[in-house]
Design a protein around this motif. Structure first.
Motif, PDB file in Angstrom:
ATOM      1  N   PHE A   1      -3.256  -4.143   9.353  1.00 27.99           N
ATOM      2  CA  PHE A   1      -2.466  -4.846   8.344  1.00 27.99           C
ATOM      3  C   PHE A   1      -2.004  -6.181   8.934  1.00 27.99           C
ATOM      4  O   PHE A   1      -1.306  -6.227   9.948  1.00 27.99           O
ATOM      5  CB  PHE A   1      -1.266  -3.988   7.944  1.00 27.99           C
ATOM      6  CG  PHE A   1      -0.578  -4.429   6.688  1.00 27.99           C
ATOM      7  CD1 PHE A   1      -1.009  -3.982   5.449  1.00 27.99           C
ATOM      8  CD2 PHE A   1       0.508  -5.297   6.737  1.00 27.99           C
ATOM      9  CE1 PHE A   1      -0.370  -4.380   4.292  1.00 27.99           C
ATOM     10  CE2 PHE A   1       1.149  -5.704   5.596  1.00 27.99           C
ATOM     11  CZ  PHE A   1       0.704  -5.245   4.354  1.00 27.99           C
ATOM     12  N   SER A   2      -2.373  -7.271   8.297  1.00 25.64           N
ATOM     13  CA  SER A   2      -2.170  -8.599   8.869  1.00 25.64           C
ATOM     14  C   SER A   2      -1.415  -9.505   7.898  1.00 25.64           C
ATOM     15  O   SER A   2      -0.989  -9.089   6.814  1.00 25.64           O
ATOM     16  CB  SER A   2      -3.519  -9.224   9.221  1.00 25.64           C
ATOM     17  OG  SER A   2      -4.313  -9.380   8.054  1.00 25.64           O
ATOM     18  N   GLY A   3      -1.295 -10.755   8.297  1.00 22.99           N
ATOM     19  CA  GLY A   3      -0.618 -11.728   7.457  1.00 22.99           C
ATOM     20  C   GLY A   3      -1.329 -11.980   6.143  1.00 22.99           C
ATOM     21  O   GLY A   3      -0.688 -12.327   5.143  1.00 22.99           O
ATOM     22  N   GLN A   4      -2.649 -11.836   6.102  1.00 23.98           N
ATOM     23  CA  GLN A   4      -3.381 -11.999   4.842  1.00 23.98           C
ATOM     24  C   GLN A   4      -2.974 -10.936   3.829  1.00 23.98           C
ATOM     25  O   GLN A   4      -2.817 -11.223   2.634  1.00 23.98           O
ATOM     26  CB  GLN A   4      -4.884 -11.929   5.098  1.00 23.98           C
ATOM     27  CG  GLN A   4      -5.728 -12.106   3.842  1.00 23.98           C
ATOM     28  CD  GLN A   4      -7.210 -12.005   4.116  1.00 23.98           C
ATOM     29  OE1 GLN A   4      -7.613 -11.864   5.292  1.00 23.98           O
ATOM     30  NE2 GLN A   4      -8.024 -12.075   3.092  1.00 23.98           N
ATOM     31  N   ASP A   5      -2.782  -9.707   4.302  1.00 24.40           N
ATOM     32  CA  ASP A   5      -2.322  -8.644   3.408  1.00 24.40           C
ATOM     33  C   ASP A   5      -0.906  -8.919   2.924  1.00 24.40           C
ATOM     34  O   ASP A   5      -0.566  -8.607   1.776  1.00 24.40           O
ATOM     35  CB  ASP A   5      -2.382  -7.300   4.126  1.00 24.40           C
ATOM     36  CG  ASP A   5      -3.782  -6.956   4.580  1.00 24.40           C
ATOM     37  OD1 ASP A   5      -4.685  -6.891   3.736  1.00 24.40           O
ATOM     38  OD2 ASP A   5      -3.976  -6.775   5.802  1.00 24.40           O
ATOM     39  N   VAL A   6      -0.080  -9.499   3.777  1.00 27.51           N
ATOM     40  CA  VAL A   6       1.270  -9.860   3.363  1.00 27.51           C
ATOM     41  C   VAL A   6       1.218 -10.915   2.265  1.00 27.51           C
ATOM     42  O   VAL A   6       1.981 -10.857   1.286  1.00 27.51           O
ATOM     43  CB  VAL A   6       2.090 -10.356   4.572  1.00 27.51           C
ATOM     44  CG1 VAL A   6       3.432 -10.921   4.123  1.00 27.51           C
ATOM     45  CG2 VAL A   6       2.298  -9.235   5.576  1.00 27.51           C
TER      46      VAL A   6
ATOM     47  N   VAL B   1      -2.121  10.723  -1.064  1.00 26.69           N
ATOM     48  CA  VAL B   1      -1.511  10.129  -2.247  1.00 26.69           C
ATOM     49  C   VAL B   1      -0.404   9.177  -1.820  1.00 26.69           C
ATOM     50  O   VAL B   1       0.449   9.524  -0.992  1.00 26.69           O
ATOM     51  CB  VAL B   1      -0.954  11.217  -3.183  1.00 26.69           C
ATOM     52  CG1 VAL B   1      -0.386  10.591  -4.452  1.00 26.69           C
ATOM     53  CG2 VAL B   1      -2.040  12.226  -3.537  1.00 26.69           C
ATOM     54  N   LEU B   2      -0.426   7.973  -2.383  1.00 30.60           N
ATOM     55  CA  LEU B   2       0.626   6.976  -2.218  1.00 30.60           C
ATOM     56  C   LEU B   2       1.302   6.780  -3.564  1.00 30.60           C
ATOM     57  O   LEU B   2       0.623   6.537  -4.569  1.00 30.60           O
ATOM     58  CB  LEU B   2       0.064   5.653  -1.705  1.00 30.60           C
ATOM     59  CG  LEU B   2      -0.785   5.707  -0.422  1.00 30.60           C
ATOM     60  CD1 LEU B   2      -1.319   4.324  -0.094  1.00 30.60           C
ATOM     61  CD2 LEU B   2       0.027   6.261   0.741  1.00 30.60           C
TER      62      LEU B   2
ATOM     63  N   SER C   1      -1.072  -4.187  -1.401  1.00 26.92           N
ATOM     64  CA  SER C   1      -1.652  -4.740  -0.172  1.00 26.92           C
ATOM     65  C   SER C   1      -2.221  -3.629   0.717  1.00 26.92           C
ATOM     66  O   SER C   1      -3.284  -3.790   1.322  1.00 26.92           O
ATOM     67  CB  SER C   1      -0.595  -5.547   0.584  1.00 26.92           C
ATOM     68  OG  SER C   1       0.512  -4.725   0.935  1.00 26.92           O
ATOM     69  N   ILE C   2      -1.529  -2.488   0.793  1.00 24.95           N
ATOM     70  CA  ILE C   2      -2.040  -1.359   1.578  1.00 24.95           C
ATOM     71  C   ILE C   2      -3.280  -0.778   0.916  1.00 24.95           C
ATOM     72  O   ILE C   2      -4.271  -0.441   1.586  1.00 24.95           O
ATOM     73  CB  ILE C   2      -0.942  -0.294   1.727  1.00 24.95           C
ATOM     74  CG1 ILE C   2       0.243  -0.863   2.513  1.00 24.95           C
ATOM     75  CG2 ILE C   2      -1.486   0.954   2.412  1.00 24.95           C
ATOM     76  CD1 ILE C   2       1.451   0.034   2.535  1.00 24.95           C
ATOM     77  N   PHE C   3      -3.248  -0.661  -0.403  1.00 24.58           N
ATOM     78  CA  PHE C   3      -4.383  -0.129  -1.153  1.00 24.58           C
ATOM     79  C   PHE C   3      -5.613  -1.017  -0.983  1.00 24.58           C
ATOM     80  O   PHE C   3      -6.744  -0.534  -0.819  1.00 24.58           O
ATOM     81  CB  PHE C   3      -3.988  -0.027  -2.623  1.00 24.58           C
ATOM     82  CG  PHE C   3      -4.890   0.834  -3.455  1.00 24.58           C
ATOM     83  CD1 PHE C   3      -4.979   2.189  -3.237  1.00 24.58           C
ATOM     84  CD2 PHE C   3      -5.647   0.283  -4.472  1.00 24.58           C
ATOM     85  CE1 PHE C   3      -5.801   2.992  -4.008  1.00 24.58           C
ATOM     86  CE2 PHE C   3      -6.475   1.062  -5.246  1.00 24.58           C
ATOM     87  CZ  PHE C   3      -6.550   2.419  -5.020  1.00 24.58           C
ATOM     88  N   SER C   4      -5.369  -2.328  -0.990  1.00 18.15           N
ATOM     89  CA  SER C   4      -6.474  -3.270  -0.796  1.00 18.15           C
ATOM     90  C   SER C   4      -7.055  -3.163   0.611  1.00 18.15           C
ATOM     91  O   SER C   4      -8.274  -3.214   0.804  1.00 18.15           O
ATOM     92  CB  SER C   4      -5.988  -4.697  -1.066  1.00 18.15           C
ATOM     93  OG  SER C   4      -7.001  -5.642  -0.798  1.00 18.15           O
TER      94      SER C   4
ATOM     95  N   LEU D   1       3.552   0.340   9.083  1.00 14.28           N
ATOM     96  CA  LEU D   1       4.062   1.710   9.154  1.00 14.28           C
ATOM     97  C   LEU D   1       3.276   2.624   8.217  1.00 14.28           C
ATOM     98  O   LEU D   1       2.813   3.700   8.630  1.00 14.28           O
ATOM     99  CB  LEU D   1       5.549   1.722   8.778  1.00 14.28           C
ATOM    100  CG  LEU D   1       6.173   3.103   8.582  1.00 14.28           C
ATOM    101  CD1 LEU D   1       6.137   3.906   9.880  1.00 14.28           C
ATOM    102  CD2 LEU D   1       7.605   2.981   8.066  1.00 14.28           C
ATOM    103  N   ILE D   2       3.098   2.215   6.967  1.00 18.41           N
ATOM    104  CA  ILE D   2       2.365   3.048   6.012  1.00 18.41           C
ATOM    105  C   ILE D   2       0.912   3.198   6.445  1.00 18.41           C
ATOM    106  O   ILE D   2       0.327   4.286   6.358  1.00 18.41           O
ATOM    107  CB  ILE D   2       2.448   2.450   4.599  1.00 18.41           C
ATOM    108  CG1 ILE D   2       3.910   2.262   4.179  1.00 18.41           C
ATOM    109  CG2 ILE D   2       1.723   3.332   3.599  1.00 18.41           C
ATOM    110  CD1 ILE D   2       4.702   3.534   4.140  1.00 18.41           C
ATOM    111  N   GLU D   3       0.325   2.128   6.947  1.00 14.79           N
ATOM    112  CA  GLU D   3      -1.052   2.214   7.422  1.00 14.79           C
ATOM    113  C   GLU D   3      -1.180   3.207   8.573  1.00 14.79           C
ATOM    114  O   GLU D   3      -2.120   4.017   8.623  1.00 14.79           O
ATOM    115  CB  GLU D   3      -1.532   0.837   7.886  1.00 14.79           C
ATOM    116  CG  GLU D   3      -2.949   0.839   8.440  1.00 14.79           C
ATOM    117  CD  GLU D   3      -3.233  -0.337   9.357  1.00 14.79           C
ATOM    118  OE1 GLU D   3      -4.272  -0.312  10.049  1.00 14.79           O
ATOM    119  OE2 GLU D   3      -2.415  -1.276   9.408  1.00 14.79           O
TER     120      GLU D   3
END
Length: 719
Positions: A86-91, A186-187, A209-212, A440-442
């Motif tokens: 998970f990076s700045g692009q996801d943010v 499941v999220l 963002s996490i789903f992507s 954290l979620i990742e």
């Protein structure tokens, strides 16, 4: 010949003596050790009762000291073993999605549809299978057949319902490239579709963002399901309705067809997509419900609050909480919190007790350096407050979040509330907060993805004393066992004492055959009284079903009606079955009644400990002293006044007052929220809250606790 006959007779007598000697030795053989031990405990039941009750209270108070540090039992989880992706692009993707939601200033139904279309479109853009799940609100009306069901009762579907009364969940499914479709993670992100707030927009943005990210990774072995739950009718309602349809395939009837035609959702996605076909993934391995919360109090670090209690004291596997705690603290630097009873944090007597325990620990360490159980007063107070919160919420039997809906289907789930250390409106704080939360979620998803089977290595029965400390079932059950251990011993002692007095009576008192038969069967009368009182409480527990059907009445009126109908049914039972004092008390009938009452209390507490251990634990703290100390008040009326008798009467009256469920609820609310907020309808509100969630605590209060309280009152008033 005569001499030979005499010798034969002597031989026969010798043989007969040898045969009778083992029989005589057998009769003189001592009873078994367990029988002698039982007789010893019964003969000293008063001393045993005091020792067990004191030991049970002390062991319960020492639970924070006995709490152990949490640890990962399942080696396959490997939390933090891989670098986060998970990076700045996801943010940036999350912030763009949040901005799109904020720009939608909607107030009518069409704008609500636009929000659903926006969520579904973003799900579809990452290659997920998307559909919408429509549901309606749950009914909270009391019904006796709803207890122990998976979800609260659903309201009856009516064809004249408008679309505004229905909620619509948006669901996206990512098929794992390395999986076989048999398992899923499941999220869940709840949001209010009618009036979405800034923190809910951030929850959706973080989830997207996490789903992507998960749609692009190559290590995924379990399907990912993202449920954007429409919480306009409640978070639990939205999640439980989706889970019910997920696990129970349904066929459309006429009523559902009318509802589908009345609220069409086909054109939310681009043309040619049918978003109403219910799609499924594999068996759920775990579920994470996460929400972004606005932290009103500024702190040094971002905060994470964990909620894990489900219905009737169920808890997820401890490894899931341990994984979240490890990643949050040791990888992302978050401040992790669990529920505490804030009123105990400033308790002076708890602090004093902690100081005493600290002194004892230092003394034990000086005697033997291997005895390491030192605890500071601050840690003891914090651990006690956290432990009390864990026991209380498990005892209430009501889920502390929508994760409880998953636990009803034996799916391990927890709710994570993420709070930034500053306001969400600050740009720099947004990026850092979303980066930590996303990683954290990742990390949790990646750990669950490593599992080859469901969570099973760690504990399912435990109390939390801190985010990183727990008390296992093998430790906290000792206090409960010590508390209820005197009950069968006292019951046996009372019964044997009554029989011993009966056998020692003078022959003049036992002259008539009718009186002798009545004395021999007086235990049957006591058993009948106990049975009829329990039967009456069954009627009392069903009365709210009729009272709740009255519309336009207040909680105070409902409570008064409940009390009135209960008293009326008790008087009817009194007229039909006769007085419980129909037998003379000179032969110790009250002891037989108390023995049967104590036995019934022990059975009820034992059964409740199987359903909800915390409820049985709290109930034993009130019920056991009341059952052990109760005795007729009139038996001391003719005796000389003494301080011991006065203290005994005061304790009996205090325990009876606190042990009465309505009075106890009013006292607790008065001390916790103020006397001005306590009223007669307090217990009705609490009972309504319990039956709306199908809590077994409601059954315990009315089928175990209330009959024992009534029987104790009968014993106190015994002539």
């Amino acid at each position: 010949m005569e001499a030979e006959g005499m010798e034969k007779e002597k031989e026969k007598e010798k043989k007969n003596g040898e045969q009778q000697q083992p029989l005589n030795n057998k009769k003189k053989r001592k009873p078994r050790l367990i029988v002698r031990l039982g007789s010893l405990l019964v003969s000293h039941y008063l001393f045993v009762s005091v020792v067990c009750c004191v030991a049970g209270a002390v062991s319960l108070l020492l639970l924070p000291v006995l709490a152990k540090n949490t640890y990962i039992s399942e080696n396959a989880l490997l939390p933090g073993s891989a670098s986060p992706m998970f990076s700045g692009q996801d943010v940036s993707e999350a912030k763009n999605f949040v901005q799109d939601i904020i720009d939608m200033r909607y107030t009518d139904e069409d704008k609500r549809i636009e929000l659903l279309r926006l969520i579904a479109q973003h799900m579809a853009d990452v290659g997920a299978e998307v559909y919408h799940h429509k549901f309606h609100s749950h009914s909270t009306r009391f019904h006796p057949l709803q207890f122990f069901s998976c979800t609260p009762g659903l309201a009856v579907v009516q064809t004249n319902r408008s679309c505004s009364l229905f909620g619509v969940n948006s669901v996206g499914i990512i098929r794992a490239p390395r999986g076989d479709g048999k398992e899923a993670i499941v999220l869940v992100t709840p949001y209010n579709s009618e009036n979405i707030q800034l923190n809910e927009a951030f929850s959706l943005g973080l989830a997207y963002s996490i789903f992507s990210l998960l749609s692009r990774v190559a290590w995924l072995a379990k399907d990912i399901v993202w449920l954007a739950a429409d919480s306009r009718h409640g978070e639990y309602t939205a999640v439980s309705a989706w889970l019910k349809d997920y696990h129970n395939p349904f066929f459309f009837g006429d009523a559902q067809k009318v509802d589908s035609d009345m609220c069409p959702m086909q054109n939310i996605l681009h043309p040619g997509t049918n978003s109403q076909v219910f799609k499924r993934a594999g068996t759920m391995a775990a579920a994470l419900i996460f929400k972004v919360m606005e932290n009103k109090e500024r702190s040094e670090r971002d905060r994470l609050d964990i909620y894990a209690e489900a219905s009737n004291g169920q808890m997820p596997n401890l490894d899931l909480i341990n994984t979240v705690h490890y990643l949050a603290v040791h990888r992302q630097g978050l401040s992790v919190m669990v529920g505490t009873v804030s009123s105990l944090l400033n308790s002076a007597w708890l602090k004093f007790t902690g100081e005493i325990l600290q002194g004892l620990s230092r003394l034990a360490k000086s005697l033997n350096p291997d005895w390491k159980f030192e605890i500071t007063p601050a840690d003891f107070v914090q651990g006690t407050a956290t432990l009390a919160s864990s026991i209380y919420y498990q005892a209430v039997g009501v889920p502390t979040g929508s994760h409880g809906a998953f636990r009803d289907y034996q799916v391990d789930a927890i709710t994570l509330e993420l709070s930034p250390r500053t306001s969400l409106n600050i740009e720099n704080a947004q990026s850092a907060f979303l980066l930590r939360s996303g990683r954290l979620i990742e990390g949790v998803v990646r750990s669950v993805n490593n599992l080859l089977e469901k969570f099973h290595q760690s504990f399912f029965l435990y109390f939390l004393a801190a985010p990183n400390k727990f008390v296992s079932v093998g430790v906290y059950m000792i206090a409960f066992a010590l508390l209820i251990a005197p009950l069968p011993i006292v019951a046996a002692a009372l019964f044997s004492d009554s029989k011993r007095k009966e056998s020692s009576m003078d022959a003049s008192e036992k002259s008539e055959e009718v009186e002798r038969e009545a004395d021999s069967w007086k235990w049957l009368h006591a058993a009948k009284v106990v049975f009829m009182v329990h039967l009456w409480t069954v009627v009392v527990s069903l009365l709210p079903y009729k009272i709740s059907q009255f519309s336009g009445i207040t909680t105070t009126t409902s409570m008064l009606l409940w009390v009135g109908f209960s008293v009326a049914s008790l008087l009817i039972l009194y007229r039909v079955m006769g007085s419980p004092y129909s037998y003379s008390s000179k032969n110790g009938e009250w002891k037989i009644l108390k023995a049967v009452t104590v036995a019934a209390a022990s059975i009820g507490l034992g059964l409740m400990s199987i359903i909800n251990f915390s409820t049985a634990q709290i109930g034993a703290m009130l019920l056991v002293p009341m059952c052990l100390m109760v005795r007729p008040l009139r038996r001391h009326a003719v005796a000389a006044f003494s301080l011991r008798i006065l203290v005994h009467h005061a304790c009996n009256l205090a325990l009876v007052l606190v042990g009465f469920p309505p009075a106890g609820s009013i006292i607790v609310k008065a001390f916790s929220e103020g006397f001005e907020r306590a009223s007669i309808g307090t217990f009705w509100e609490w009972a309504e809250f319990l039956w709306a969630w199908n809590s077994a605590t409601y059954l315990y209060l009315l089928l175990v606790h209330l009959p024992c309280w009534v029987l104790c009152v009968l014993i106190l008033c015994h002539p």
